[in-house]
Design an enzyme around this catalytic site. Structure first.
Site, PDB file in Angstrom:
ATOM      1  N   ASP A   1       0.876  -1.170   0.000  1.00 58.40           N
ATOM      2  CA  ASP A   1       0.000   0.000   0.000  1.00 58.40           C
ATOM      3  C   ASP A   1       0.909   1.214   0.000  1.00 58.40           C
ATOM      4  O   ASP A   1       1.572   1.499   1.004  1.00 58.40           O
ATOM      5  CB  ASP A   1      -0.901  -0.006   1.234  1.00 58.40           C
ATOM      6  CG  ASP A   1      -1.906   1.153   1.230  1.00 58.40           C
ATOM      7  OD1 ASP A   1      -1.716   2.104   0.445  1.00 58.40           O
ATOM      8  OD2 ASP A   1      -2.861   1.100   2.023  1.00 58.40           O
TER       9      ASP A   1
ATOM     10  N   TYR B   1      -9.660  16.310  -5.054  1.00 63.42           N
ATOM     11  CA  TYR B   1      -9.093  15.501  -6.136  1.00 63.42           C
ATOM     12  C   TYR B   1      -8.360  16.392  -7.135  1.00 63.42           C
ATOM     13  O   TYR B   1      -7.218  16.109  -7.517  1.00 63.42           O
ATOM     14  CB  TYR B   1     -10.185  14.696  -6.840  1.00 63.42           C
ATOM     15  CG  TYR B   1      -9.656  13.884  -7.997  1.00 63.42           C
ATOM     16  CD1 TYR B   1      -8.964  12.695  -7.771  1.00 63.42           C
ATOM     17  CD2 TYR B   1      -9.812  14.304  -9.316  1.00 63.42           C
ATOM     18  CE1 TYR B   1      -8.448  11.948  -8.824  1.00 63.42           C
ATOM     19  CE2 TYR B   1      -9.299  13.577 -10.374  1.00 63.42           C
ATOM     20  CZ  TYR B   1      -8.627  12.394 -10.119  1.00 63.42           C
ATOM     21  OH  TYR B   1      -8.106  11.672 -11.165  1.00 63.42           O
TER      22      TYR B   1
END
Length: 233
Positions: free
Chosen positions: A51, A144
Site C-alpha cells: 500500500d 481531487y
C-alpha cells in the site's frame, strides 16, 4: 497494477519483453496478472504486495528488492483515486486524507525510493499519471483536482531537480477513462458509476497504456514532458 491503467501498462510492456515489478494491495490479482504477463512475453515478473500510502512499509519494501530487481529503469506512478463529489464545506476529512495519501504522498514515497538509483546509474524514466483535473476544475472535485495539480507541479519540479541527468520525467493527464475509478469513487455503486460515461465513448485503459509506451520508446535525447488526453466526445 491490479486493475485499470496500471494493469494495461503492465500488459503493454510485457508484450515488449520488459521485466516487470507489479505492485498493488490486492495480492490475488497480482498473482493472476503475473501469469498473464508471462504468456504475453514478460521474461520475468516480481510481485510486491504494498500500500503506497504507508510510508515506512513502502520505503522498506523497495529498499529490500532482490538484487536482480533493484536496478529499476522505469517507474509508472499510477496509484490514484477519488472519493465522492461533496462540496468542500460538506466533505469528509477522512476521505480527503485517503485521496491525498494515495495521489500525492504515495507518488512521493515510491519516487523517493527508486529515483536515487536512476540518478546514480544515469538512466531511467519516471511517468506520473495525472489528470485533466489538474487544469480544469469541476463541481465536487475540490480535493481531487488539487492533488492532480500537485502531481503536475511535482513533475515540473522534478525535471528541474534532474537537470544535467539523462533521467526523463513525463506527466500524462487523461480525461474520461472507463476503469474502476468511478466505482471506487462512489464506493461500489456501479449504477451511479455507469452514468458518468452515459451518452459518450470514454477512453480505455489500453489507450493510456499505448501513450505510456510511446513516451518510453522515444530516443534518449527526447523527453515527452506532458500529454493531455481527452475522449473525442
Amino acid at each position: 497494477a491490479s486493475s485499470g491503467i496500471g494493469a494495461a501498462c503492465a500488459r503493454a510492456l510485457a508484450a515488449h519483453k520488459v521485466r516487470l515489478i507489479i505492485v498493488a494491495r490486492r495480492r490475488e490479482r497480482l498473482v493472476e496478472l503475473a501469469g498473464e504477463l508471462g504468456r504475453l512475453g514478460a521474461p520475468a515478473v516480481h510481485i510486491e504486495q504494498l500500500d503506497v500510502c504507508e510510508r515506512e512499509a513502502t520505503l522498506t519494501a523497495l529498499a529490500a528488492l532482490p538484487p536482480e530487481w533493484a536496478a529499476v529503469d522505469i517507474l509508472i506512478n499510477n496509484a490514484g483515486l477519488g472519493r465522492g463529489l461533496d462540496k468542500l464545506h460538506q466533505g469528509d476529512p477522512c476521505e480527503w486524507d485517503e485521496i491525498i495519501d494515495t495521489n500525492v504522498k504515495g507518488l512521493l514515497y515510491v519516487t523517493r525510493a527508486l529515483l536515487p538509483g536512476m540518478v546514480e546509474r544515469q538512466r531511467g524514466h519516471v511517468i506520473n499519471l495525472g489528470s485533466v483535473a489538474s487544469r480544469q476544475s469541476y463541481p465536487g472535485g475540490n480535493v481531487y483536482c488539487a492533488t492532480k495539480a500537485a502531481v503536475r507541479m511535482l513533475g515540473e519540479c522534478l525535471k528541474q531537480d534532474l537537470l544535467g541527468s539523462p533521467v526523463r520525467v513525463t506527466t500524462i493527464e487523461p480525461g474520461m477513462v472507463e476503469t474502476e475509478f468511478s466505482v471506487v469513487r462512489f464506493r461500489g455503486d456501479s449504477e451511479r458509476a455507469q452514468k458518468v460515461y452515459q451518452g459518450m465513448t470514454p477512453m480505455t485503459a489500453e489507450d493510456i497504456a499505448d501513450t505510456v509506451l510511446f513516451c518510453l520508446s522515444r530516443p534518449a535525447h527526447v523527453n515527452i514532458s506532458e500529454i493531455v488526453m481527452l475522449a473525442t466526445d
